[in-house]
Design an enzyme around this catalytic site. Structure first.
Site, PDB file in Angstrom:
ATOM      1  N   ASP A 272       0.832  -1.201   0.000  1.00 24.26           N
ATOM      2  CA  ASP A 272       0.000   0.000   0.000  1.00 24.26           C
ATOM      3  C   ASP A 272       0.869   1.254   0.000  1.00 24.26           C
ATOM      4  O   ASP A 272       1.941   1.277   0.597  1.00 24.26           O
ATOM      5  CB  ASP A 272      -0.896  -0.015   1.252  1.00 24.26           C
ATOM      6  CG  ASP A 272      -1.956   1.071   1.213  1.00 24.26           C
ATOM      7  OD1 ASP A 272      -2.334   1.506   0.107  1.00 24.26           O
ATOM      8  OD2 ASP A 272      -2.405   1.475   2.299  1.00 24.26           O
TER       9      ASP A 272
ATOM     10  N   ASN B 171     -10.682  -2.874  -6.062  1.00 26.86           N
ATOM     11  CA  ASN B 171      -9.846  -2.006  -6.901  1.00 26.86           C
ATOM     12  C   ASN B 171     -10.447  -1.749  -8.280  1.00 26.86           C
ATOM     13  O   ASN B 171     -10.001  -0.833  -8.990  1.00 26.86           O
ATOM     14  CB  ASN B 171      -8.440  -2.592  -7.065  1.00 26.86           C
ATOM     15  CG  ASN B 171      -7.582  -2.463  -5.823  1.00 26.86           C
ATOM     16  OD1 ASN B 171      -6.634  -3.208  -5.635  1.00 26.86           O
ATOM     17  ND2 ASN B 171      -7.909  -1.511  -4.947  1.00 26.86           N
TER      18      ASN B 171
END
Length: 237
Positions: free
Chosen positions: A17, A65
């Protein structure tokens, strides 16, 4: 602490991330952050291999996503294809077996073909299993396993009395693998983001403020060293 002198985690998971924030801090498009992040994937796989970690799970692309802009999704898939074309040979040569966690049916034909080719080429790897979360969600994985077990019960191949944790685990993407010992999340976020929810029942967590593109081998070793200092009791004394 020398990470070679205490028990290593058998299975490490990483939620990769911070690519977008890394790029934003440098006034660059998010795609530059993703490109740099892919380089860290190779670095960390190599580091894990050197340290003798037999199972490494990386969260690359979640079911959520798909909500991102199409241009960013296309770039991520391009980077995935590039990684497979350029580095699957190294994985194969070093005994790293690639395993995908997630539903590949949503990928386009070009991407899915390269993924399946990589799975086939590395299928005999016996030094490390590299799990890649691709169109993956932990809740989806549990629901899918439950559906498959229900179908097996309906067909008569599995009896209700046979259902236990061992059988359930055999229907997960990580069939035959040990549970997650250590979950690492860089970028400063303090959540698990729907990653390997079943496998992390007794995982140790390690959070870092370092953004993924800056997550080097030395940072990885810090996480491993910290893990080795912990007393894992699994609910006991």
């Amino acid at each position: 602490m020398d990470s070679d002198k205490k028990e290593m985690p058998k299975h490490v998971g990483i939620i990769m991330d911070g690519n977008g924030r890394w790029a934003k801090k440098r006034n660059l498009p998010r795609t530059y952050g993703h490109k740099e992040g892919v380089k860290r994937v190779l670095d960390i796989v190599r580091a894990g291999y050197k340290m003798g970690i037999p199972y490494l799970s990386l969260f690359a692309f979640s079911t959520e996503n798909w909500k991102r802009p199409q241009k960013e999704i296309d770039n991520l898939m391009f980077l995935l294809r590039t990684f497979l074309v350029e580095h699957v040979g190294e994985l194969e040569e070093n005994g790293v077996r690639l395993n995908v966690m997630g539903d590949l049916s949503a990928l386009n034909e070009k991407t899915s073909r390269l993924v399946y080719e990589a799975l086939n080429r590395t299928s005999k790897g016996d030094k490390m299993i590299l799990n890649i979360g691709l169109n993956y969600g932990g809740q989806d994985e549990i629901v899918l396993a439950a559906k498959k077990i229900a179908e097996a019960v309906k067909e008569g191949s599995v009896g209700v009395e046979e259902i236990d944790s061992s059988l359930f685990e055999s229907y997960l993407y990580t069939k035959g693998q040990p549970p997650l010992d250590l979950l690492i999340r860089p970028s400063g976020e303090l959540r698990v983001s729907n990653f390997m929810l079943y496998q992390m029942a007794y995982s140790e967590f390690w959070f870092s403020n370092v953004l993924w593109p800056d997550f080097t081998e030395s940072e990885f070793k810090k996480a491993i060293d910290d893990y080795q200092r912990r007393d894992r009791r699994f609910g006991g004394l």
